[in-house]
Write an enzyme that holds these catalytic residues in place. Structure first.
Site, PDB file in Angstrom:
ATOM      1  N   ASP A 208       0.650  -1.371   0.007  1.00  0.00           N
ATOM      2  CA  ASP A 208      -0.091   0.098  -0.048  1.00  0.00           C
ATOM      3  C   ASP A 208       1.114   1.210  -0.105  1.00  0.00           C
ATOM      4  O   ASP A 208       1.851   1.260   0.760  1.00  0.00           O
ATOM      5  CB  ASP A 208      -0.859  -0.047   1.241  1.00  0.00           C
ATOM      6  CG  ASP A 208      -1.898   0.963   1.208  1.00  0.00           C
ATOM      7  OD1 ASP A 208      -3.080   0.700   0.759  1.00  0.00           O
ATOM      8  OD2 ASP A 208      -1.827   2.128   1.831  1.00  0.00           O
ATOM      9  N   LEU A 209       0.775   2.089  -0.635  1.00  0.00           N
ATOM     10  CA  LEU A 209       1.582   3.296  -0.861  1.00  0.00           C
ATOM     11  C   LEU A 209       1.258   4.338   0.387  1.00  0.00           C
ATOM     12  O   LEU A 209       0.303   4.444   1.004  1.00  0.00           O
ATOM     13  CB  LEU A 209       1.150   4.033  -2.309  1.00  0.00           C
ATOM     14  CG  LEU A 209       1.571   3.321  -3.698  1.00  0.00           C
ATOM     15  CD1 LEU A 209       1.343   4.397  -4.746  1.00  0.00           C
ATOM     16  CD2 LEU A 209       3.058   3.105  -3.474  1.00  0.00           C
ATOM     17  N   ASP A 251      -4.642   2.411  -4.557  1.00  0.00           N
ATOM     18  CA  ASP A 251      -3.222   2.434  -4.522  1.00  0.00           C
ATOM     19  C   ASP A 251      -2.671   1.480  -3.912  1.00  0.00           C
ATOM     20  O   ASP A 251      -1.783   1.238  -3.107  1.00  0.00           O
ATOM     21  CB  ASP A 251      -2.784   3.709  -3.753  1.00  0.00           C
ATOM     22  CG  ASP A 251      -2.900   3.703  -2.037  1.00  0.00           C
ATOM     23  OD1 ASP A 251      -4.245   3.114  -2.074  1.00  0.00           O
ATOM     24  OD2 ASP A 251      -2.231   4.587  -1.318  1.00  0.00           O
TER      25      ASP A 251
END
Lengths: 332, 187
Positions: A208-209, A251
């Site tokens: 996950d960003l 994302d």
């Protein structure tokens, strides 16, 4: 031919009426040959031996004996013309008023070969013969089949393309959620069910960003999309050919690494990915730096083969990584 | 079936008016609403769009399509199987719907009545449809050329009149029963 019962024909009439006839005596002397038959066996007038053979399996090849048997036994006659390929003559025969044997022959299914071999035309067939219709059907059938098979090929191609598209994330070109589910299900399904495809361990990485929301909010969705695209490029670079990289949400990314069990190798991989993603931080973003958090689970053959269990565990690991301050990997 | 008709029309437009024009008509057709009209109407819509863009009467385009079909070798061969000369071909045209059904059972070619009157051959389709009538006119023109016959073809309401002036006006194109038909009935 002598008159009997008022049905005698002159030789000329016989040739026009039955262009595929053969008239002969019991001693084998050929009395007349129909003009179409003569085109296929030009020297038949000289006698049968070496020109015709009996083609009925399990019998003597002598044509004269076969003809006599068919005429007197009112049976069917099957002859083959020697020196031509696969041209079979089918027919039957009667005795005429003069006691001679009169045969009427046809080509049956070998018609097109006979037409080609002797360059026959419409004029070589009598109107009652279905030769023209058979040739028409043959070509029509081929033409239609060709078109249909081409349509089929086009459909199959279009379908294949559609299937691939349905499993691909349009923005990044990675697999989408559906593509990942299929790959994961396949990896877990091999769990001991088939010996030849022995199951291999799998590492599942949920990525996950960090601070992606800021990029979107401050720099706009276009910049956000651009970042996602470049993250995907990083991931493609870091996985091997047999692995799967997917974008499963805004994302969120998932990597499926086949045969990967080494925790230290996974930590190294995570560090490489995090470093590369940090470098993608847009220069306009001054407050924070883009990075990534990773939750990793290692699945060994024989464990649960529920894909959702596995994804849940990877999600928990990711949550721990986030809770521990982001920009790091947690392996469960 | 629709696909076959659509493809035939597209190929006809492409070979007659070029790739760009065919593409333009395909785009016109794509923007059309899904077919509520009979499906063949949808398949032949391309021809109507083309007529509009070319400012050409639709019947003329149907006629060109008919003539173009006779220049597709496999189709020409199938038509040539139906008559030893142009006269024979015309007189046996009542077989055409049956032959068409043998090849493609779903093509609903109307029955054709053939009459000889006033020294001319008259063809009357059982249904007065502009499409079929004018495709037939084009087909006849094309086949007259193919057989090397010189004739006058005219449309009289629902019927077509053919006056043959010369049976062997020109050489005619070669036709042998054993010739190679080429792969498909649509290029």
């Amino acid at each position: 031919m002598s008159a009997a019962g008022g049905t005698a024909l002159t030789l000329d009439a016989l040739k026009r009426f039955l262009p595929m006839h053969l008239r002969l005596r019991d001693d084998g002397t050929v009395l007349s040959v129909g003009p179409t038959l003569a085109k296929l066996a030009p020297d038949l007038q000289a006698g049968l031996p070496g020109r015709l053979v009996n083609a009925r399996p399990g019998r003597s090849t002598c044509p004269l004996a076969a003809i006599q048997e068919a005429v007197d036994g009112q049976g069917r006659l099957i002859l083959r013309i020697l020196n031509t390929r696969d041209i079979i003559l089918r027919g039957h025969g009667v005795r005429d008023g003069a006691g001679a044997m009169l045969l009427n022959l046809g080509f049956g299914i070998s018609l097109h070969r006979a037409i080609r071999a002797a360059e026959l035309t419409d004029d070589d067939f009598v109107p009652s013969d279905l030769a023209m219709e058979l040739m028409f059907l043959r070509e029509a059938n081929r033409g239609v089949l060709h078109v249909l098979s081409r349509f089929n090929d086009q459909l199959a191609e279009a379908r294949q393309e559609a299937v691939l598209q349905a499993q691909t994330d349009a923005l990044t070109g990675l697999r989408n959620r559906r593509g990942l589910d299929l790959e994961l299900a396949q990896a877990l399904r091999l769990n001991g069910h088939r010996q030849e495809d022995a199951a291999v361990p799998v590492a599942l990485i949920h990525l996950d960003l960090d601070h992606f929301k800021q990029v979107n909010d401050l720099l706009g969705h276009l910049a956000g999309d651009e970042l996602l695209y470049r993250v995907a490029a990083v991931l493609k670079q870091q996985v091997r050919k047999a692995d799967t990289a997917a974008r499963v949400g805004g994302d969120e990314f998932v990597l499926l690494m086949r045969g990967m069990t080494s925790r230290s190798a996974l930590q190294d991989l995570s560090k490489r990915i995090i470093r590369a993603i940090r470098l993608l931080t847009p220069p306009e973003l001054t407050e924070c730096q883009v990075s990534a958090s990773l939750g990793i689970v290692i699945w060994m053959p024989g464990e649960t083969d529920s894909a959702s269990d596995l994804l849940d565990r990877a999600d928990k690991a990711l949550y721990q990584a986030k809770a521990a301050g982001r920009s790091q990997a947690v392996i469960l | 079936m629709n696909r076959l008709i659509h493809r035939t029309i597209t190929e006809f437009l492409r070979s007659t008016y070029g790739e760009d024009f065919a593409q333009m008509i395909r785009d016109d057709r794509r923007s059309m609403a899904a077919p509520e009209t009979p499906v063949t109407g949808f398949a032949t819509a391309g021809l109507a769009f083309a007529a509009e863009r070319l400012s050409k009467p639709l019947p003329d385009l149907y006629e060109d399509l008919g003539a173009w079909l006779t220049r597709i070798e496999p189709i020409r061969r199938l038509l040539r199987f139906s008559g030893r000369d142009f006269d024979d071909f015309l007189l046996r045209l009542d077989e055409l719907p049956g032959r068409a059904r043998l090849v493609l059972p779903v093509v609903d070619v109307p029955l054709l009545q053939v009459d000889v009157d006033d020294g001319a051959i008259w063809l009357t389709p059982s249904r007065p449809e502009i499409g079929w009538q004018h495709i037939l006119v084009g087909l006849l023109r094309g086949m007259a050329d193919d057989y090397g016959a010189l004739c006058l073809i005219s449309v009289h309401e629902t019927a077509i009149r053919v006056d043959i002036c010369d049976h062997s006006f020109a050489e005619g194109r070669q036709f042998t029963l054993y010739g190679s038909p080429g792969p498909g009935i649509v290029p």
